[in-house]
Scaffold this active site. Structure first.
Site, short mmCIF file in Angstrom:
data_model
loop_
_atom_site.label_atom_id
_atom_site.label_comp_id
_atom_site.label_asym_id
_atom_site.label_seq_id
_atom_site.Cartn_x
_atom_site.Cartn_y
_atom_site.Cartn_z
N ASP A 1 0.89 -1.42 0.07
CA ASP A 1 -0.14 0.07 0.05
C ASP A 1 0.90 1.28 -0.22
OD1 ASP A 1 -2.90 -0.92 0.28
OD2 ASP A 1 -1.36 -1.81 1.87
N ASP B 1 -13.69 -4.54 -0.32
CA ASP B 1 -12.95 -4.16 1.01
C ASP B 1 -14.22 -4.57 1.53
OD1 ASP B 1 -10.31 -3.48 0.14
OD2 ASP B 1 -11.10 -1.07 -0.05
#
Length: 250
Positions: free
Chosen positions: A16, A135
């Site tokens: 990330d 998600d």
């Protein structure tokens, strides 16, 4: 049986990225700098990663993708597939990232806001290039899909949404449990099982890996194609070689 299956099972470090650093949080929040994306990518590639995932951690929030230079630089020295996600809003954004050297793209927010983008992208670039990222956060006895890096609810049931994106042409799913992400407490196995058992395309499980046992248990129990891990590698809890070795034995 396990050894044979391992040939097609992938261990994928997930990076990330915020600006030019790799960050890691808990529940997609409280971000902490853990390294340089170019250096970590090379490290994980040398250690045997089957693929690499780059996610721009703040792209959807600021409505832009800032990974272009990193993708172009890394792709020249990376000889395993690279998936790039975050801030990809349209076909032009997807095409640009693929031209820079990405092999696949991961879309979440844009796919929820415009589901036709999945079909359009699959038709133009091929389903094998299109990873839909989901998600998910637990809500009662079900899971809800979130966008904007876990900041915004959608009122979409994550399992139903997973089935829908398959029909729209997605070639792969990246399923991240927000509740488990960064906790190192293990994967949300019920979520993984409910999605993986209902879709005919590869599923990458993500969120919660904190030990070799977490990964090998998931691998042996469920029909998934890969795991994407971050903390376990960034904090040197386990190596890629350790994970692969654990899955070669019962």
């Amino acid at each position: 049986m396990i050894t044979k299956r391992l040939k097609n099972f992938r261990i994928i470090p997930r990076l990330d990225i915020k600006n030019d650093t790799v960050i890691k949080g808990i529940h997609l929040e409280g971000l902490r700098v853990v390294g340089n994306p170019t250096e970590l990518t090379q490290k994980y590639y040398n250690e045997g990663a089957d693929e690499i995932i780059f996610m721009d951690a703040v792209a959807s929030l600021y409505e832009r993708n800032s990974l272009d230079l990193i993708v172009e630089k890394v792709a020249k020295k990376l000889f395993v597939p690279l998936t790039v996600g975050g801030g990809l809003r349209n076909l032009g954004d997807i095409e640009k990232v693929l031209r820079l050297g990405a092999d696949k793209v991961a879309i979440n927010t844009a796919a929820v806001r415009n589901p036709n983008l999945i079909s359009e992208a699959a038709n133009r670039f091929g389903s094998q290039c299109i990873v839909v990222s989901i998600d998910a956060k637990k809500k009662g006895d079900s899971w809800e899909s979130y966008v904007d890096t876990g900041r915004e609810s959608t009122n979409l049931d994550a399992i139903n949404w997973a089935k829908e994106v398959v029909d729209l042409g997605a070639g792969e799913l990246l399923i991240t449990s927000i509740d488990r992400e960064g906790t190192k407490k293990g994967f949300e196995e019920d979520l993984v099982e409910k999605i993986a058992s209902k879709v005919p395309i590869p599923v990458i499980a993500c969120g919660g890996a904190g030990s070799v046992d977490h990964v090998s248990s998931l691998y042996k129990k469920f029909p998934i194609s890969a795991v994407a891990c971050a903390s376990i590698f960034h904090y040197n809890i386990s190596s890629i070689a350790d994970l692969k070795a654990s899955m070669e034995t019962e």
